[in-house]
Design an enzyme around this catalytic site. Sequence first.
Site, PDB file in Angstrom:
ATOM      1  N   GLU A 103       2.927  -6.715  -4.866  1.00 21.55           N
ATOM      2  CA  GLU A 103       3.031  -5.712  -5.950  1.00 21.55           C
ATOM      3  C   GLU A 103       4.446  -5.603  -6.502  1.00 21.55           C
ATOM      4  O   GLU A 103       4.995  -4.497  -6.620  1.00 21.55           O
ATOM      5  CB  GLU A 103       2.528  -4.343  -5.452  1.00 21.55           C
ATOM      6  N   GLU A 108      -6.391  -6.703  -2.647  1.00 23.06           N
ATOM      7  CA  GLU A 108      -6.470  -5.290  -2.230  1.00 23.06           C
ATOM      8  C   GLU A 108      -7.534  -4.625  -3.078  1.00 23.06           C
ATOM      9  O   GLU A 108      -7.364  -4.516  -4.300  1.00 23.06           O
ATOM     10  CB  GLU A 108      -5.130  -4.557  -2.396  1.00 23.06           C
TER      11      GLU A 108
HETATM   12  O1  AHR Z   1      -2.963  -0.665   0.930  1.00 22.80           O
HETATM   13  C1  AHR Z   1      -2.044   0.379   0.797  1.00 22.80           C
HETATM   14  C2  AHR Z   1      -0.947   0.030  -0.194  1.00 22.80           C
HETATM   15  O2  AHR Z   1      -1.514  -0.080  -1.482  1.00 22.80           O
HETATM   16  C3  AHR Z   1      -0.260  -1.292  -0.011  1.00 22.80           C
HETATM   17  O3  AHR Z   1       0.793  -1.214   0.880  1.00 22.80           O
HETATM   18  C4  AHR Z   1       0.234  -1.617  -1.383  1.00 22.80           C
HETATM   19  O4  AHR Z   1       0.306  -2.996  -1.614  1.00 22.80           O
HETATM   20  C5  AHR Z   1      -0.734  -0.911  -2.303  1.00 22.80           C
HETATM   21  O5  AHR Z   1      -0.084  -0.140  -3.244  1.00 22.80           O
END
Ligand code: AHR
Length: 493
Positions: A172, A291
């Site tokens: 990210e 994610e």
């Molecule tokens: O999964 C929780 C968080 O969400 C992670 O650390 C990050 O990559 C995202 O913002």
Amino acid sequence: MKAKLIANKNYVVGGISPKLYGSFIEHLGRAVYGGIYEPGHPAADDMGFRKDVLALVQKLGVPIVRYPGGNFVSNYNWEDGIGDKAGRPSRAELAWSSIETNQVGIDEFQEWAKRAGTEVMMAVNLGTGTVADAQNLVEYCNFPGGTKYSDLRRANGFDKPFDIKTWCLGNEMDGPWQIGHKTASEYARIANEAAKVMRLVDPSIELVACGSSHSNMPTFGQWETEVLNECWDQVDYLSLHSYYGNRDGDTAAFLACSLDMDNFIRSVEAICDAVKGIKHSKKTMYLSFDEWNVWFHSGEQDKKVEKWSVAPPLLEDVYTFEDALVAGCLLITLLKHADRVKLACLAQLVNVIAPIMTENGGAAWVQSIFWPFMHASLYGRGTALSCIISCDNYKTKAYGEVPYIEATAALNGSELTVFAVNRSLDEDVTLELELDGFGKLELLGHVQLNNADLKAVNTAANPENVKPSAGKTNGLTAQLEKHSWNVIRYKVS
Ligand code: AHR
């Protein structure tokens, strides 16, 4: 209400990558310490890994687990987590304001992955880390021996390389919250150079470049274009991240959030293909949705957690039954894009926005979202089929017209599986299945997940409150109860 699904053996979306059912363990909250690792727990094995948790992870059939972050990785020095445990430093972990003891690092995690029957997807630090750090980590993990870092691994007791195939180029990096946050051009440069040296150390690895943290980022689109322009030849996947929540208490709209995921995937595909065209390239850029999940329950509770403690209870969302329906819709959406989404990670796996929960020193149990993930991971293999679905729609403010039925099908050898969510909160649906070209069909079973209470949850005291039950399918007519997840399996010959 009536609906119809048509699937034909010859109408194919694409091969389903087993890595579509990946997950994620970050050094965050109690994911590692108290989650997968708890020396002294009655279920701990010789390395301190919880065998009760390992058994549940194995049940999910997770083929790959992303590690060690997440936001955590952007300020992580991987060398803190190797070698003699007594000599490892504790650090102020800035992403989550916790203390990281480094008692688990890549040495332990790759061993845990072996025991869990999964593979590691390793992220390198491109926040505060350098190209050289990324190079050294690949050398430590994958180089056979005879060099500084490969010999260090051997001295630490691991003669054979870990042979980690899939690597994330940071996490990210478009997000202002990220430690070492970068502009698209800054990220593209370091990602390309890191990728180059990582591949020089081990040409067999595959690499994931950071896309946007979510589709509402102001830089979405421009970020992807710039990163791909620079890194096109060095990377195999572009990442997508997305989390959803029922913040307004509007379940009908919440159940429709997979339409947002669908649109996000289509947009990123289009950007990848536009760059491909401009570059006159023959390469297909694959997508890594590394994610995805529901995440919104734990917000207020996280504000009360004491800062600078070891393994605090952070992001411990307690998932409701309706969250499981959303997870089902999101899984179906990933399957509908199986031709381009070749990797995906349910974020995360244990305790932190997770399908598996534990008590320190106590029990492990599964949350509602465990079930659709397990069903999809077990049966959503092989080839994704392009289904035609006719059903009624309902209206939402956020997503406009939404079909009551979200469904797809997968053909795996001699097994055909239909996955379907009935989004209606009021009406059962009779789903007629027209399954063409598969030969003789024999119904193997219909499993559903349903609960009269949309807010029902599993807890340590009541771990089986939300669990699957037998569904009703007669031949090619399936009864999809109101607000239900359904898995209907046939043997084909
Ligand atoms: O999964 C929780 C968080 O969400 C992670 O650390 C990050 O990559 C995202 O913002």
